[in-house]
Structure formats: structure tokens, C-alpha cells
Design an enzyme around this catalytic site. Structure first.
Site, PDB file in Angstrom:
ATOM      1  N   ALA A   7       0.841  -1.195   0.000  1.00 36.48           N
ATOM      2  CA  ALA A   7       0.000   0.000   0.000  1.00 36.48           C
ATOM      3  C   ALA A   7       0.877   1.246   0.000  1.00 36.48           C
ATOM      4  O   ALA A   7       1.464   1.609   1.020  1.00 36.48           O
ATOM      5  CB  ALA A   7      -0.922   0.002   1.214  1.00 36.48           C
ATOM      6  N   ASP A 110       8.042   0.153   2.613  1.00 38.34           N
ATOM      7  CA  ASP A 110       8.396  -0.271   1.257  1.00 38.34           C
ATOM      8  C   ASP A 110       9.897  -0.219   1.029  1.00 38.34           C
ATOM      9  O   ASP A 110      10.479  -1.079   0.351  1.00 38.34           O
ATOM     10  CB  ASP A 110       7.662   0.583   0.219  1.00 38.34           C
ATOM     11  CG  ASP A 110       7.872   2.083   0.416  1.00 38.34           C
ATOM     12  OD1 ASP A 110       8.313   2.506   1.509  1.00 38.34           O
ATOM     13  OD2 ASP A 110       7.583   2.841  -0.526  1.00 38.34           O
ATOM     14  N   THR A 133       5.595   7.871  -5.779  1.00 38.56           N
ATOM     15  CA  THR A 133       5.147   9.241  -5.549  1.00 38.56           C
ATOM     16  C   THR A 133       6.359  10.119  -5.266  1.00 38.56           C
ATOM     17  O   THR A 133       6.484  11.226  -5.800  1.00 38.56           O
ATOM     18  CB  THR A 133       4.167   9.286  -4.366  1.00 38.56           C
ATOM     19  OG1 THR A 133       3.116   8.347  -4.605  1.00 38.56           O
ATOM     20  CG2 THR A 133       3.601  10.675  -4.196  1.00 38.56           C
ATOM     21  N   THR A 187       6.919  25.139 -26.651  1.00 38.70           N
ATOM     22  CA  THR A 187       6.722  25.024 -25.201  1.00 38.70           C
ATOM     23  C   THR A 187       6.675  23.572 -24.734  1.00 38.70           C
ATOM     24  O   THR A 187       7.318  23.198 -23.750  1.00 38.70           O
ATOM     25  CB  THR A 187       5.429  25.744 -24.781  1.00 38.70           C
ATOM     26  OG1 THR A 187       5.546  27.133 -25.114  1.00 38.70           O
ATOM     27  CG2 THR A 187       5.194  25.617 -23.281  1.00 38.70           C
TER      28      THR A 187
END
Length: 259
Positions: A7, A110, A133, A187
Site C-alpha cells: 500500500a 516499502d 510518488t 513550449t
């Protein structure tokens, strides 16, 4: 069969493991509010699609960096799989590695599980890069001692911050620039170059500094969903192990049984 659950902050990964081999894996967005019943309905359908049933799961092991998600995962294990789950780092499944850092309890589950799996699979000193993340760099010495590491913003966080702070910049997909040039002509090209090659330069620079400080040859192991994005665009990876966390949880389960 073993159900290994990782998780993370962005996703929860469920993997079905038999005799040390991953038979199936599924991913769902992390939401601490998701109930055990919701998990069960979702998993029951996916297990059935792979030719398995809830009754085939005899053990569950969980690693989480989201404390609020743990309760519902424990209820899932006890209510629907009829087992008391092992929780990575708890007395039921203690770390089988020494954490030589100032605050061992603050190291993400983790990261420790990755260190256990990497030390089992690769010899010598290790640098483990996990693309999640956040992007983490973890150091394990040749004796299997976790020595610490680095936490950097993940590439998605970096891109999100750039787009949110600059009103005229568009949202782009994270991918390698199509051109070999590092001079963007519009860009979007400039953003691709800055985000992708800037991130590669950050990784290469940090790995170079880590190797210099370690002072011995070190094997660089990449894991996490975005590892494949950079593989082939840098020479710093010695190995890419996308299932490193699940492999570590499987090892912890095997060692807990032997105890």
C-alpha cells in the site's frame, strides 16, 4: 497461496504468489476511505478472471506507508480470507535487516522491504532507486545493513508543481522527448526536455555522489512503476526489478514461517 499487499501513497498493489512465483498482480488507487467490503468485491472479480477464488488465499502479508489504509486491509484479510495478516515490521513479520539510521521507525516499510529483497538477489553494496510518488535512493552495504538514503520529489510531483505554478504551461505526458536535441523549439518540447532529461541528470548526479561516498563498487537496482521509463535512457541501472517490493514481502513471509 499468499496475497502480498503493498500500500503506497498513490496505489495499492495486490499480488498473488504461489511457491515464490507471482501468479497475478492488480493495482488500485490508494484511498484510506476504501472499505474492506469494497476491496473484497473488486478482488473477488479479479481473482475469478484469473481462474482463482477467495478460498485459494491462505496467507496475507501487508506493507504500507499509509497508516490510515491499514485497518481496512486488516479487516479484508480477517473477514474475507479468514486469516490474521502479517504486517511488515511488526512482531508477526519483523525486519530481517539491520537499520543503521538515526530513526529506524521512520523508514518507510516499502524501502525496508525493497532492501531485504535486493540484498537477497544482488551481491555487494547496493543503491536501490524506487520510482513512486517520491523517488527514493536507498543504500544497503555488502553485509545487508540498511545505511540510509535520499528522498526526492517523484517526476509526477515535479511536473504537477510546474503546471500548477505556471498558468500558461500545458499538462504533458511524461515520456522521453522524441527528439535527441536538448534545445526545445516549442513550449511542449521544452517541458519534455526539462522534466525528462532534468530528472535523468538528477539521478545520474546523485548516484555518482553516492558511489563516491560509498567508496566501493555498488550495484544500482531500479524499481517502481516508472523505472521502465528511464531504462534505456541512462547507463546508471545495473538491474531493473519491477516486483522488488512483492519479492521482499514474499521473503518476509517465508522467513516468518520458518521462525
Amino acid at each position: 497461496m499468499l496475497l502480498a499487499v503493498d500500500a503506497g501513497n498513490t496505489n495499492v498493489v495486490f499480488a498473488l504468489v504461489k511457491d515464490g512465483e507471482i501468479c497475478a498482480r492488480w493495482r488500485i488507487a490508494t484511498d484510506p476511505r476504501r472499505t474492506a467490503d469494497e476491496y473484497a468485491v473488486w478482488l473477488n472479480q479479479l481473482l475469478s478472471m484469473e481462474g482463482y477464488a477467495m478460498q485459494d488465499v491462505g496467507d496475507v502479508i501487508i506493507a504500507t506507508v499509509v497508516p490510515r489504509a491499514l485497518h481496512n486491509l486488516e479487516v479484508l484479510a480477517s473477514k474475507y480470507f479468514k486469516v490474521k495478516p502479517l504486517i511488515a515490521g511488526d512482531p508477526s513479520a519483523p525486519w530481517t535487516i539491520t537499520l543503521d539510521v538515526e530513526e529506524p521507525s521512520s523508514v518507510g516499510a516499502d524501502r525496508v522491504v525493497n532492501a531485504i529483497a535486493a540484498h537477497h538477489s544482488y551481491p555487494g553494496d547496493l543503491i536501490i532507486i524506487d520510482f513512486g510518488t517520491a523517488t527514493t535512493f536507498d543504500i544497503v552495504d555488502f553485509n545487508g545493513v540498511y545505511k540510509g538514503g535520499i528522498i526526492a520529489p517523484g517526476i509526477n510531483l515535479s511536473l504537477d508543481a510546474l503546471v500548477m505554478a505556471a498558468a500558461k504551461l500545458p499538462r504533458i505526458a511524461i515520456e522521453a522527448p522524441s527528439s535527441g536535441s536538448v534545445i526545445g523549439r516549442n513550449t511542449e518540447e521544452q517541458m519534455h526536455i526539462g522534466v525528462f532529461w532534468g530528472y535523468v541528470a538528477m539521478m545520474e548526479g546523485l548516484v555518482s555522489r553516492l558511489k563516491a561516498e560509498i567508496g566501493r563498487p555498488a550495484c544500482v537496482v531500479a524499481t517502481g512503476g516508472l523505472a521502465v521509463l528511464f531504462d534505456g535512457h541512462t547507463k546508471i541501472f545495473d538491474a531493473v526489478a519491477l516486483d522488488l517490493t512483492i519479492q521482499g514481502l514474499t521473503l518476509m513471509h517465508e522467513r516468518s514461517l520458518k521462525k
